[in-house]
Scaffold this motif. Structure first.
Motif, PDB file in Angstrom:
ATOM      1  N   HIS A  22       0.832  -1.201   0.000  1.00  0.00           N
ATOM      2  CA  HIS A  22       0.000   0.000   0.000  1.00  0.00           C
ATOM      3  C   HIS A  22       0.867   1.252   0.000  1.00  0.00           C
ATOM      4  O   HIS A  22       0.581   2.231  -0.716  1.00  0.00           O
ATOM      5  CB  HIS A  22      -0.931  -0.013   1.212  1.00  0.00           C
ATOM      6  N   ALA A  23       1.923   1.249   0.820  1.00  0.00           N
ATOM      7  CA  ALA A  23       2.819   2.405   0.846  1.00  0.00           C
ATOM      8  C   ALA A  23       3.492   2.613  -0.506  1.00  0.00           C
ATOM      9  O   ALA A  23       3.620   3.751  -0.987  1.00  0.00           O
ATOM     10  CB  ALA A  23       3.864   2.220   1.945  1.00  0.00           C
ATOM     11  N   LEU A  24       3.936   1.535  -1.134  1.00  0.00           N
ATOM     12  CA  LEU A  24       4.552   1.646  -2.454  1.00  0.00           C
ATOM     13  C   LEU A  24       3.554   2.125  -3.502  1.00  0.00           C
ATOM     14  O   LEU A  24       3.892   2.940  -4.376  1.00  0.00           O
ATOM     15  CB  LEU A  24       5.140   0.293  -2.860  1.00  0.00           C
ATOM     16  N   LEU A  25       2.332   1.632  -3.432  1.00  0.00           N
ATOM     17  CA  LEU A  25       1.311   2.069  -4.388  1.00  0.00           C
ATOM     18  C   LEU A  25       1.059   3.566  -4.268  1.00  0.00           C
ATOM     19  O   LEU A  25       0.940   4.276  -5.284  1.00  0.00           O
ATOM     20  CB  LEU A  25       0.016   1.289  -4.154  1.00  0.00           C
ATOM     21  N   ARG A  26       0.972   4.061  -3.038  1.00  0.00           N
ATOM     22  CA  ARG A  26       0.741   5.501  -2.846  1.00  0.00           C
ATOM     23  C   ARG A  26       1.879   6.313  -3.435  1.00  0.00           C
ATOM     24  O   ARG A  26       1.656   7.363  -4.061  1.00  0.00           O
ATOM     25  CB  ARG A  26       0.597   5.803  -1.357  1.00  0.00           C
ATOM     26  N   SER A  27       3.108   5.834  -3.240  1.00  0.00           N
ATOM     27  CA  SER A  27       4.243   6.559  -3.788  1.00  0.00           C
ATOM     28  C   SER A  27       4.240   6.547  -5.314  1.00  0.00           C
ATOM     29  O   SER A  27       4.474   7.571  -5.958  1.00  0.00           O
ATOM     30  CB  SER A  27       5.539   5.938  -3.255  1.00  0.00           C
ATOM     31  N   LEU A  28       3.966   5.394  -5.891  1.00  0.00           N
ATOM     32  CA  LEU A  28       3.971   5.283  -7.346  1.00  0.00           C
ATOM     33  C   LEU A  28       2.822   6.053  -7.974  1.00  0.00           C
ATOM     34  O   LEU A  28       2.974   6.622  -9.067  1.00  0.00           O
ATOM     35  CB  LEU A  28       3.903   3.811  -7.747  1.00  0.00           C
ATOM     36  N   GLU A  29       1.673   6.063  -7.323  1.00  0.00           N
ATOM     37  CA  GLU A  29       0.509   6.763  -7.887  1.00  0.00           C
ATOM     38  C   GLU A  29       0.720   8.267  -7.957  1.00  0.00           C
ATOM     39  O   GLU A  29       0.050   8.957  -8.734  1.00  0.00           O
ATOM     40  CB  GLU A  29      -0.734   6.426  -7.071  1.00  0.00           C
ATOM     41  N   ALA A  30       1.651   8.786  -7.137  1.00  0.00           N
ATOM     42  CA  ALA A  30       1.961  10.213  -7.204  1.00  0.00           C
ATOM     43  C   ALA A  30       2.771  10.564  -8.439  1.00  0.00           C
ATOM     44  O   ALA A  30       2.841  11.725  -8.828  1.00  0.00           O
ATOM     45  CB  ALA A  30       2.725  10.641  -5.952  1.00  0.00           C
ATOM     46  N   ARG A  31       3.366   9.544  -9.070  1.00  0.00           N
ATOM     47  CA  ARG A  31       4.224   9.791 -10.232  1.00  0.00           C
ATOM     48  C   ARG A  31       3.689   9.198 -11.524  1.00  0.00           C
ATOM     49  O   ARG A  31       4.181   9.548 -12.605  1.00  0.00           O
ATOM     50  CB  ARG A  31       5.621   9.181  -9.972  1.00  0.00           C
ATOM     51  N   LEU A  32       2.720   8.286 -11.423  1.00  0.00           N
ATOM     52  CA  LEU A  32       2.210   7.611 -12.613  1.00  0.00           C
ATOM     53  C   LEU A  32       0.752   7.979 -12.856  1.00  0.00           C
ATOM     54  O   LEU A  32      -0.018   8.106 -11.906  1.00  0.00           O
ATOM     55  CB  LEU A  32       2.328   6.094 -12.462  1.00  0.00           C
ATOM     56  N   PRO A  33       0.343   8.121 -14.117  1.00  0.00           N
ATOM     57  CA  PRO A  33      -1.088   8.318 -14.402  1.00  0.00           C
ATOM     58  C   PRO A  33      -1.836   6.997 -14.261  1.00  0.00           C
ATOM     59  O   PRO A  33      -1.510   6.008 -14.909  1.00  0.00           O
ATOM     60  CB  PRO A  33      -1.092   8.810 -15.854  1.00  0.00           C
ATOM     61  N   ILE A  34      -2.824   6.979 -13.379  1.00  0.00           N
ATOM     62  CA  ILE A  34      -3.597   5.759 -13.123  1.00  0.00           C
ATOM     63  C   ILE A  34      -5.007   5.964 -13.665  1.00  0.00           C
ATOM     64  O   ILE A  34      -5.734   6.846 -13.200  1.00  0.00           O
ATOM     65  CB  ILE A  34      -3.655   5.422 -11.618  1.00  0.00           C
TER      66      ILE A  34
END
Length: 444
Positions: free
Chosen positions: A75-87
């Motif tokens: 979950h922590a990794l997803l939050r970090s990645l979602e700040a940089r990737l268009p989902i």
């Protein structure tokens, strides 16, 4: 270590890494659900420490810790990645339905394992009704504790499904929930068939549906249909009960779920239109009426659960998980104490009623009233009815087969908080009593 990983993902986020994190969260969630259902049912390993309400194995601790830590890291990794990737919204939609599917699969395992065991042994138990052997006026408390310990897993699944219904599922299932008229009743019944909840656990989910736009027809049909028409219950009824009683159980489920709930909604709407308060200026309540009104309004305000997620972001999988678990936790804080308190009240009322039964009309009426109020776990009506049938009390047995599953006093109170329509729920309770009396008369 987590900070170093997060720094790496900020430097070079890739869709592949994001998909791996998403798959990791789903796998850890599935592992956690598997551990929890095995703690309740005990089918993975050979040696367990058993109790009537749970079984334990050292591997459970490993599975729970591993699943919990894995979900937190992913979950922590997803939050970090979602700040940089268009989902895109499609990713969140697929993720939501995967989570929903895992919960439904876990529910089927939870019900399927004991159903298979019951079919193999040709018997079902209702040991929780013994209330630890407690007698006297401590028995209502013991019975309520025994009941919640028996259905803790189903209640947990109901709360998680309710939290999901409160967050994102209405975006995709709104047309399903919101259908009115007989179509809404039919859709609610079909939605209930694969969900073998008891009435109280189904009622835990109903407030989430109603606060997110479901029709009253859908909500009532689902709550009554889940314990009455679910597949596993019908299989057990036809496998363990004499054929006339199994047919009565199945036909009563169809009538109560489709005909009675639809008729109750229509009658309640007509009743409410005739007593529309806009036709006259109501006087402010005074004295005892004012006190009752104040406490009833406070009780109803507890069920304004849609305010929990109204302003929370849910456009990515990580944001959905945060909103879902937050809503589920808040639902549990309201609904579990409500079920517990009303379970005690129900047990007190049952204890005040006379217990002598005979194969006659007064016993049928008493069984109908008692069974409608009493909270039971799914399938408990089958061993209770079997005991009465073997004792020659066929009419009360048929009555209890009909009235025990669909509603209970705690179920009606939870629905009352969600729907805010006391007359409708009073009509539903009376209709269930009437159906139970009718079934009992067939066997006099």
């Amino acid at each position: 270590m987590l900070d170093r990983t997060l720094d790496t993902t900020r430097a070079r986020p890739t869709p592949t890494l994001y998909r791996l994190c998403l798959a990791g969260f789903i796998a850890c969630f599935a592992l956690t659900l598997l551990a929890i259902v095995d703690i309740r049912r005990g089918f993975l390993f050979t040696e367990y420490v058993r109790s009537p309400f749970a079984v334990f194995h050292p591997a459970h601790l490993v599975m729970l810790v591993g699943g919990g830590i894995g979900m937190a890291l992913c979950h922590a990794l997803l939050r970090s990645l979602e700040a940089r990737l268009p989902i895109g919204p499609a990713v969140t939609k697929v993720f939501a339905f995967v989570v929903f599917g895992l919960l439904v699969v876990d529910l089927f395992i939870y019900r399927g394992v004991p159903a298979a065991r019951a079919l193999a042994s040709s018997r079902l138990g209702a040991d929780w009704l013994q209330a630890f052997g407690v007698t006297g006026w401590w028995r209502p408390l013991a019975l309520a504790v025994s009941y919640l310990l028996t259905v803790w897993h189903a209640t947990l699944l109901g709360i998680l499904l309710a939290g999901l219904a409160l967050t994102i599922l209405p975006r995709y299932l709104q047309t399903l929930y919101a259908r009115r008229g007989f179509v809404g009743t039919l859709v609610g019944a079909l939605y209930a068939v694969p969900q073998p909840f008891c009435s109280c656990c189904a009622a835990v989910m109903a407030p989430a549906y109603t606060r997110r736009g479901s029709s009253t027809e859908f909500a009532l049909s689902f709550v009554v249909g889940a314990p009455m028409l679910n597949i596993t219950t019908l299989i057990l009824a036809f496998s363990l009960l004499p054929l006339p009683f199994a047919l009565t159980r199945a036909l009563a489920g169809i009538v109560l779920t489709l005909v009675v709930t639809y008729g109750v909604v229509r009658l309640a709407e007509r009743w409410e239109r005739r007593s529309n308060p806009r036709l006259a200026v109501p006087r402010a309540p005074r004295g005892l009426s004012a006190w009752i009104t104040r406490w009833v309004n406070a009780y109803l305000r507890m069920f304004n659960l849609d305010t929990l997620v109204r302003n929370r972001a849910m456009d990515t999988p990580a944001a959905l998980v945060s909103a879902w678990l937050y809503a589920s936790a808040r639902i549990a804080l309201v609904l579990v104490p409500t079920l517990f308190i009303w379970s005690i009240v129900t047990a007190v009322l049952i204890q005040l009623l006379p217990t002598a039964f005979g194969n006659n009309l007064p016993s049928v009426v008493l069984a109908a009233i008692t069974g409608t109020l009493l909270m039971i776990s799914t399938w408990t009506e089958i061993p209770v009815a079997l005991q009465l049938i073997q004792s020659g009390l066929t009419a009360p047995a048929a009555t209890l087969l009909v009235v025990l599953p669909p509603v209970s006093l705690p179920c009606l109170m939870v629905l009352g908080g969600a729907l805010r329509r006391g007359r409708l729920l009073a009509l539903l309770g009376l209709a269930v009593i009437g159906a139970g009396i009718g079934a009992g008369l067939l066997f006099l």
